[in-house]
Motif scaffolding. Structure first.
Motif, PDB file in Angstrom:
ATOM      1  N   LEU A 102     -19.430  74.647  54.602  1.00  0.00           N
ATOM      2  CA  LEU A 102     -18.341  75.205  55.416  1.00  0.00           C
ATOM      3  C   LEU A 102     -18.671  76.637  55.845  1.00  0.00           C
ATOM      4  CD1 LEU A 102     -15.376  73.881  53.278  1.00  0.00           C
ATOM      5  CD2 LEU A 102     -15.596  73.496  55.740  1.00  0.00           C
ATOM      6  N   PHE A 103     -19.111  77.430  54.881  1.00  0.00           N
ATOM      7  CA  PHE A 103     -19.417  78.823  55.210  1.00  0.00           C
ATOM      8  C   PHE A 103     -20.514  78.897  56.273  1.00  0.00           C
ATOM      9  CE2 PHE A 103     -21.682  82.833  54.794  1.00  0.00           C
ATOM     10  CZ  PHE A 103     -20.628  83.708  55.001  1.00  0.00           C
ATOM     11  N   ASN A 104     -21.568  78.107  56.074  1.00  0.00           N
ATOM     12  CA  ASN A 104     -22.665  78.085  57.061  1.00  0.00           C
ATOM     13  C   ASN A 104     -22.121  77.752  58.451  1.00  0.00           C
ATOM     14  OD1 ASN A 104     -24.569  78.518  55.060  1.00  0.00           O
ATOM     15  ND2 ASN A 104     -25.245  76.403  54.940  1.00  0.00           N
ATOM     16  N   ALA A 105     -21.260  76.747  58.488  1.00  0.00           N
ATOM     17  CA  ALA A 105     -20.745  76.287  59.787  1.00  0.00           C
ATOM     18  C   ALA A 105     -19.926  77.396  60.467  1.00  0.00           C
ATOM     19  CB  ALA A 105     -19.909  75.026  59.605  1.00  0.00           C
ATOM     20  N   PHE A 106     -19.026  78.026  59.707  1.00  0.00           N
ATOM     21  CA  PHE A 106     -18.225  79.110  60.302  1.00  0.00           C
ATOM     22  C   PHE A 106     -19.141  80.229  60.777  1.00  0.00           C
ATOM     23  CE2 PHE A 106     -14.717  77.603  57.310  1.00  0.00           C
ATOM     24  CZ  PHE A 106     -13.971  77.025  58.319  1.00  0.00           C
ATOM     25  N   PHE A 107     -20.116  80.561  59.938  1.00  0.00           N
ATOM     26  CA  PHE A 107     -20.964  81.720  60.219  1.00  0.00           C
ATOM     27  C   PHE A 107     -21.823  81.506  61.464  1.00  0.00           C
ATOM     28  CE2 PHE A 107     -24.210  84.949  59.553  1.00  0.00           C
ATOM     29  CZ  PHE A 107     -23.468  86.002  59.052  1.00  0.00           C
ATOM     30  N   VAL A 108     -22.324  80.296  61.646  1.00  0.00           N
ATOM     31  CA  VAL A 108     -23.210  80.090  62.805  1.00  0.00           C
ATOM     32  C   VAL A 108     -22.418  79.862  64.100  1.00  0.00           C
ATOM     33  CG1 VAL A 108     -25.051  79.172  61.326  1.00  0.00           C
ATOM     34  CG2 VAL A 108     -23.612  77.577  62.608  1.00  0.00           C
ATOM     35  N   LEU A 109     -21.120  79.578  63.988  1.00  0.00           N
ATOM     36  CA  LEU A 109     -20.343  79.295  65.205  1.00  0.00           C
ATOM     37  C   LEU A 109     -19.473  80.450  65.686  1.00  0.00           C
ATOM     38  CD1 LEU A 109     -19.138  75.623  64.540  1.00  0.00           C
ATOM     39  CD2 LEU A 109     -20.679  76.378  66.358  1.00  0.00           C
ATOM     40  N   CYS A 110     -19.071  81.323  64.762  1.00  0.00           N
ATOM     41  CA  CYS A 110     -18.023  82.287  65.126  1.00  0.00           C
ATOM     42  C   CYS A 110     -18.557  83.629  65.623  1.00  0.00           C
ATOM     43  CB  CYS A 110     -17.141  82.571  63.916  1.00  0.00           C
ATOM     44  SG  CYS A 110     -16.204  81.139  63.408  1.00  0.00           S
ATOM     45  N   ASN A 111     -17.892  84.155  66.624  1.00  0.00           N
ATOM     46  CA  ASN A 111     -18.107  85.534  67.073  1.00  0.00           C
ATOM     47  C   ASN A 111     -16.819  86.317  66.855  1.00  0.00           C
ATOM     48  OD1 ASN A 111     -20.792  85.603  68.147  1.00  0.00           O
ATOM     49  ND2 ASN A 111     -20.048  84.215  69.737  1.00  0.00           N
ATOM     50  N   THR A 112     -16.941  87.668  66.886  1.00  0.00           N
ATOM     51  CA  THR A 112     -15.750  88.501  66.744  1.00  0.00           C
ATOM     52  C   THR A 112     -14.752  88.132  67.835  1.00  0.00           C
ATOM     53  OG1 THR A 112     -17.276  90.203  66.078  1.00  0.00           O
ATOM     54  CG2 THR A 112     -15.014  90.919  66.469  1.00  0.00           C
ATOM     55  N   GLY A 113     -13.502  87.989  67.440  1.00  0.00           N
ATOM     56  CA  GLY A 113     -12.462  87.676  68.432  1.00  0.00           C
ATOM     57  C   GLY A 113     -12.183  86.184  68.543  1.00  0.00           C
ATOM     58  N   ASP A 114     -13.104  85.360  68.076  1.00  0.00           N
ATOM     59  CA  ASP A 114     -12.847  83.908  68.117  1.00  0.00           C
ATOM     60  C   ASP A 114     -11.714  83.557  67.158  1.00  0.00           C
ATOM     61  OD1 ASP A 114     -14.929  83.455  69.834  1.00  0.00           O
ATOM     62  OD2 ASP A 114     -16.355  82.850  68.276  1.00  0.00           O
ATOM     63  N   GLU A 115     -10.979  82.535  67.545  1.00  0.00           N
ATOM     64  CA  GLU A 115      -9.923  82.062  66.643  1.00  0.00           C
ATOM     65  C   GLU A 115     -10.294  80.701  66.071  1.00  0.00           C
ATOM     66  OE1 GLU A 115      -5.905  84.018  68.639  1.00  0.00           O
ATOM     67  OE2 GLU A 115      -6.162  81.846  68.710  1.00  0.00           O
ATOM     68  N   TYR A 126     -10.960  78.579  53.151  1.00  0.00           N
ATOM     69  CA  TYR A 126     -11.212  78.534  54.606  1.00  0.00           C
ATOM     70  C   TYR A 126     -10.920  79.887  55.238  1.00  0.00           C
ATOM     71  CZ  TYR A 126     -10.624  73.369  54.233  1.00  0.00           C
ATOM     72  OH  TYR A 126     -10.712  72.056  53.910  1.00  0.00           O
ATOM     73  N   ILE A 127      -9.768  80.443  54.864  1.00  0.00           N
ATOM     74  CA  ILE A 127      -9.299  81.674  55.501  1.00  0.00           C
ATOM     75  C   ILE A 127     -10.283  82.804  55.229  1.00  0.00           C
ATOM     76  CG2 ILE A 127      -7.339  83.295  55.663  1.00  0.00           C
ATOM     77  CD1 ILE A 127      -6.645  80.338  56.408  1.00  0.00           C
ATOM     78  N   GLU A 128     -10.704  82.889  53.973  1.00  0.00           N
ATOM     79  CA  GLU A 128     -11.625  83.974  53.600  1.00  0.00           C
ATOM     80  C   GLU A 128     -12.978  83.795  54.278  1.00  0.00           C
ATOM     81  OE1 GLU A 128     -10.290  86.504  52.154  1.00  0.00           O
ATOM     82  OE2 GLU A 128      -8.433  85.380  51.942  1.00  0.00           O
ATOM     83  N   GLN A 129     -13.455  82.568  54.331  1.00  0.00           N
ATOM     84  CA  GLN A 129     -14.762  82.323  54.969  1.00  0.00           C
ATOM     85  C   GLN A 129     -14.717  82.629  56.466  1.00  0.00           C
ATOM     86  OE1 GLN A 129     -16.322  78.405  54.121  1.00  0.00           O
ATOM     87  NE2 GLN A 129     -16.854  78.961  52.020  1.00  0.00           N
ATOM     88  N   ILE A 130     -13.617  82.264  57.094  1.00  0.00           N
ATOM     89  CA  ILE A 130     -13.492  82.516  58.542  1.00  0.00           C
ATOM     90  C   ILE A 130     -13.533  84.021  58.803  1.00  0.00           C
ATOM     91  CG2 ILE A 130     -11.866  82.363  60.504  1.00  0.00           C
ATOM     92  CD1 ILE A 130     -10.958  79.622  59.138  1.00  0.00           C
ATOM     93  N   LYS A 131     -12.812  84.777  57.955  1.00  0.00           N
ATOM     94  CA  LYS A 131     -12.801  86.237  58.124  1.00  0.00           C
ATOM     95  C   LYS A 131     -14.195  86.809  57.881  1.00  0.00           C
ATOM     96  CE  LYS A 131      -9.279  87.064  55.360  1.00  0.00           C
ATOM     97  NZ  LYS A 131      -8.345  87.778  54.534  1.00  0.00           N
ATOM     98  N   LEU A 132     -14.868  86.318  56.845  1.00  0.00           N
ATOM     99  CA  LEU A 132     -16.219  86.817  56.565  1.00  0.00           C
ATOM    100  C   LEU A 132     -17.173  86.522  57.721  1.00  0.00           C
ATOM    101  CD1 LEU A 132     -16.722  85.914  52.793  1.00  0.00           C
ATOM    102  CD2 LEU A 132     -16.494  88.192  53.783  1.00  0.00           C
ATOM    103  N   ALA A 133     -16.908  85.415  58.406  1.00  0.00           N
ATOM    104  CA  ALA A 133     -17.769  85.057  59.545  1.00  0.00           C
ATOM    105  C   ALA A 133     -17.410  85.880  60.785  1.00  0.00           C
ATOM    106  CB  ALA A 133     -17.635  83.567  59.832  1.00  0.00           C
ATOM    107  N   GLY A 134     -16.402  86.739  60.671  1.00  0.00           N
ATOM    108  CA  GLY A 134     -16.061  87.648  61.769  1.00  0.00           C
ATOM    109  C   GLY A 134     -14.973  87.127  62.686  1.00  0.00           C
ATOM    110  N   ALA A 135     -14.478  85.938  62.432  1.00  0.00           N
ATOM    111  CA  ALA A 135     -13.455  85.356  63.321  1.00  0.00           C
ATOM    112  C   ALA A 135     -12.054  85.578  62.749  1.00  0.00           C
ATOM    113  CB  ALA A 135     -13.723  83.875  63.524  1.00  0.00           C
ATOM    114  N   LYS A 136     -11.077  85.055  63.481  1.00  0.00           N
ATOM    115  CA  LYS A 136      -9.687  85.253  63.068  1.00  0.00           C
ATOM    116  C   LYS A 136      -9.072  83.882  62.758  1.00  0.00           C
ATOM    117  CE  LYS A 136      -5.546  87.379  64.973  1.00  0.00           C
ATOM    118  NZ  LYS A 136      -4.714  86.232  65.296  1.00  0.00           N
ATOM    119  N   PRO A 137      -8.585  83.703  61.531  1.00  0.00           N
ATOM    120  CA  PRO A 137      -7.901  82.433  61.270  1.00  0.00           C
ATOM    121  C   PRO A 137      -6.534  82.430  61.937  1.00  0.00           C
ATOM    122  CG  PRO A 137      -8.020  83.781  59.250  1.00  0.00           C
ATOM    123  CD  PRO A 137      -8.648  84.592  60.345  1.00  0.00           C
ATOM    124  N   LYS A 138      -6.225  81.421  62.729  1.00  0.00           N
ATOM    125  CA  LYS A 138      -4.863  81.311  63.265  1.00  0.00           C
ATOM    126  C   LYS A 138      -4.169  80.242  62.427  1.00  0.00           C
ATOM    127  CE  LYS A 138      -1.987  80.306  67.173  1.00  0.00           C
ATOM    128  NZ  LYS A 138      -1.800  79.774  68.482  1.00  0.00           N
TER     129      LYS A 138
END
Ligand code: PLP
Length: 384
Positions: A102-115, A126-138
């Motif tokens: 999951l972390f790998n997937a979020f990290f390789v897909l997300c850019n800053t500002g992505d939701e 999920y929420i923590e990993q999404i934030k670490l990947a630079g994106a915003k959990p909605k």
């Protein structure tokens, strides 16, 4: 002193509760733990033996970062037979648990500002990993019985949505997304520039419902879905740390590159054991399913005897997510631990206050004791 990256990480709201439970256990207090996220069965012996043999045969060196060929072949077969998904070798990766996948997937897909669309109640990782990947959990709040529909997904898409995260059967609710809704979600997203991450780790623990992987709905949706699964939950192998993902080869390659630079490969011995799990130990989870159904019915009957608790019967996984008639479930859970020595996970840990989660992945005896104490606690200090 600490980086801005790590400052994004929220400490778990249950840290204090868990520390307290641990302290009580260390003092020899009879604490009943209903917070387990793993089956109480032992890993089947044949799987353990495969691990031991791997050591004896010297399979104790680095493997390919994305996993051994033999395990990938076993995973390909699993996807094909269980999920009607025909991935190729370069479309799968073996990771240190579904968590790393999951972390790998979020990290390789997300850019800053992505939701990333996440449906609550939800697993806080999920929420923590999404934030670490630079994106915003909605975070979208689902209403009881917490079943995701295409309509809800549609209503919450924005121009910034990069990923829709689905989890069925879900932690903590045990809810399953109905097949027609999976198909509608696929239809809704198939022509959009949006990825789907589908966490299916509780697949084998659906009770009386056949699982449908969203990626198998059609080729278009398969190409934009990363299907996450593993053997932690299905084969009582949480400590072995093997999970896997299937998806577009470009994404899988990027996930593999990331993994190569972070953890190298998943443990070689665990990979050998995982081959045995996927090839030969399919009967194990049939047994687990039967046992879980007995426990689920037992818990359901006991919960019905407790006034003021409201719940839906879980369709998969091994949790009940129960409503209290008060918002502060963290405080309630702390009092339950202090007074009756029972550990549950408060809804705050799942972005849903006023609820608590209990696991039925523990023995009937433990469940009986725990539920008796919860009943006594509620009767002494009524919820409403
Ligand atoms: N996904 C969900 C929804 C979970 O609840 C968990 C573990 O609790 C995982 C993934 C992680 O599984 P693994 O042990 O394979 O990392």
């Amino acid at each position: 002193m600490l980086s801005n990256n790590i400052k994004k990480l929220n400490p778990s709201p249950t840290l204090e509760l868990n520390a307290k439970a641990k302290e009580m256990l260390e003092k020899g207090i009879d604490v009943i733990n209903l917070s387990a996220g793993e089956l109480d069965f032992k890993t089947p012996l044949t799987i353990c033996n495969a691990g031991k043999e791997a050591i004896d045969q010297g399979q104790t060196k680095y493997t390919c970062p994305s996993g051994t060929l033999q395990l990938k072949e076993a995973v390909l077969k699993k996807f094909k037979t269980d999920n009607k998904l025909n991935y190729k070798k370069e479309e799968v990766i073996i990771c240190n648990g579904a968590k790393q996948a999951l972390f790998n997937a979020f990290f390789v897909l997300c850019n800053t500002g992505d939701e990333v669309l996440v449906f609550a109640p939800t697993w806080s990782t999920y929420i923590e990993q999404i934030k670490l990947a630079g994106a915003k959990p909605k975070i979208v709040d689902l209403k009881k019985p917490f079943k995701l529909t295409a309509e809800i997904v549609k209503k919450n898409l924005t121009g910034k949505t990069k990923i829709v995260l689905i989890n069925s059967p879900a932690n903590p609710t045990g809810a399953i997304i109905e097949k027609p809704e999976i198909k509608k979600i696929a239809k809704l997203l198939e022509n959009k520039k949006i990825w789907i991450i589908s966490d299916e780790v509780y697949e084998k623990l659906s009770i009386n419902k056949k699982h449908l992987s969203i990626a198998c709905v059609n080729q278009k949706i398969k190409e934009k879905t990363i299907t996450i699964n593993g053997i932690s939950k299905s084969h009582a192998m949480t400590g072995w740390r093997i999970g896997f993902a299937g998806g577009h080869k470009k994404i899988i390659k990027a996930m593999s590159n990331l993994q190569a630079q972070t953890t190298s490969n998943p443990c070689s011995i665990s990979q050998a054991a995982a081959i045995e799990a996927l090839k030969k130990e399919n009967n194990f989870y049939f047994k687990a399913q039967r046992e879980l159904e007995i426990r689920r019915n037992f818990v359901q009957n006991k919960l019905k005897e407790i006034p003021c608790l409201d719940f839906s019967k879980p369709e998969g996984g091994f949790y009940f997510f129960i409503k209290l008639n008060q918002k502060n479930s963290l405080a309630w859970s702390k009092r339950l631990l202090e007074k009756e020595k029972v550990v549950v996970v408060p809804g705050e840990a799942f972005y849903k206050k006023g609820y608590f989660r209990i696991s039925f992945a523990v023995s009937l005896e433990t469940l009986e004791k725990g539920l008796k104490r919860i009943k006594r606690f509620v009767q002494k200090a009524p919820i409403s």
